[in-house]
Design a protein around this motif. Structure first.
Motif, PDB file in Angstrom:
ATOM      1  N   VAL A   1       0.896  -1.229  -0.156  1.00 27.59           N
ATOM      2  CA  VAL A   1      -0.032   0.016  -0.074  1.00 27.59           C
ATOM      3  C   VAL A   1       0.898   1.312   0.038  1.00 27.59           C
ATOM      4  O   VAL A   1       2.258   1.140   0.524  1.00 27.59           O
ATOM      5  CB  VAL A   1      -1.046   0.027   1.407  1.00 27.59           C
ATOM      6  N   GLU A   2       0.373   2.238  -0.459  1.00 28.13           N
ATOM      7  CA  GLU A   2       1.205   3.444  -0.475  1.00 28.13           C
ATOM      8  C   GLU A   2       0.830   4.701   0.304  1.00 28.13           C
ATOM      9  O   GLU A   2       1.500   5.710   0.375  1.00 28.13           O
ATOM     10  CB  GLU A   2       1.181   4.101  -1.900  1.00 28.13           C
ATOM     11  N   SER A   3      -0.518   4.514   1.131  1.00 25.98           N
ATOM     12  CA  SER A   3      -0.805   5.723   1.953  1.00 25.98           C
ATOM     13  C   SER A   3      -0.967   5.329   3.436  1.00 25.98           C
ATOM     14  O   SER A   3      -1.304   4.429   3.643  1.00 25.98           O
ATOM     15  CB  SER A   3      -2.202   6.393   1.335  1.00 25.98           C
ATOM     16  N   VAL A   4      -1.107   6.137   4.152  1.00 24.07           N
ATOM     17  CA  VAL A   4      -1.415   5.816   5.576  1.00 24.07           C
ATOM     18  C   VAL A   4      -2.778   5.595   5.816  1.00 24.07           C
ATOM     19  O   VAL A   4      -3.086   4.504   6.486  1.00 24.07           O
ATOM     20  CB  VAL A   4      -1.275   7.568   6.367  1.00 24.07           C
ATOM     21  N   ALA A   5      -3.811   6.168   4.972  1.00 25.53           N
ATOM     22  CA  ALA A   5      -4.979   5.397   5.093  1.00 25.53           C
ATOM     23  C   ALA A   5      -5.080   4.003   4.656  1.00 25.53           C
ATOM     24  O   ALA A   5      -5.989   3.251   5.430  1.00 25.53           O
ATOM     25  CB  ALA A   5      -6.185   6.433   4.191  1.00 25.53           C
ATOM     26  N   GLU A   6      -4.500   3.508   3.672  1.00 25.22           N
ATOM     27  CA  GLU A   6      -4.664   2.137   3.248  1.00 25.22           C
ATOM     28  C   GLU A   6      -3.885   1.425   4.458  1.00 25.22           C
ATOM     29  O   GLU A   6      -4.372   0.248   4.859  1.00 25.22           O
ATOM     30  CB  GLU A   6      -3.830   2.057   1.999  1.00 25.22           C
ATOM     31  N   ALA A   7      -2.724   1.718   4.841  1.00 22.74           N
ATOM     32  CA  ALA A   7      -2.062   1.060   5.979  1.00 22.74           C
ATOM     33  C   ALA A   7      -2.872   1.016   7.223  1.00 22.74           C
ATOM     34  O   ALA A   7      -3.002  -0.154   7.841  1.00 22.74           O
ATOM     35  CB  ALA A   7      -0.789   1.945   6.187  1.00 22.74           C
TER      36      ALA A   7
END
Length: 126
Positions: free
Chosen positions: A36-42
């Motif tokens: 994943v590439e974002s804080v939200a996805e993480a």
């Protein structure tokens, strides 16, 4: 679904591919790599069952420190893989393994192997 699930939080696709290749090369195909590439996805992924995680600090949407705190609270092993300086990490996360970019692929693989424990990996692949 694989027994071993590794979360990779990295917003540079080339670095993500390097990490993915290092882990897959050293640990084989019996693992699931979640990139994943974002804080939200993480953050969303912390609700899933993970074996370990590799976190860049600065990604899309900010810093991954809150994700790291969640992983720490639930007992999921993780390491920072970042170009940031280790002293930028909050005090509560200073004991976490820190792999400085540019990293060695063997360092990344060694962390994942130790986090998932090699005997468990061999049993999962048998």
């Amino acid at each position: 679904m694989a027994d071993i699930r590794v979360l990779i939080v990295e917003d540079d696709p080339f670095i993500a591919m390097d990490i993915e290749s290092a882990v897959a090369e050293h640990l084989g195909d019996g693992i699931e790599l979640i990139i994943v590439e974002s804080v939200a996805e993480a953050r969303q992924m912390t609700a899933k069952q993970l074996s370990c995680a590799l976190l860049d600090i600065d990604v899309v949407g900010g810093k991954t420190f809150d994700v790291a705190s969640i992983l720490q609270d639930i007992g999921t092993p993780f390491a920072f893989v970042s170009g940031s300086a280790p002293h930028e990490v909050p005090d509560t996360l200073r004991g976490v393994r820190f792999l400085r970019k540019p990293f060695s692929t063997s360092e990344v693989a060694a962390f994942v192997k130790s986090a998932v424990s090699v005997p468990n990996l061999q049993a999962a692949q048998a």
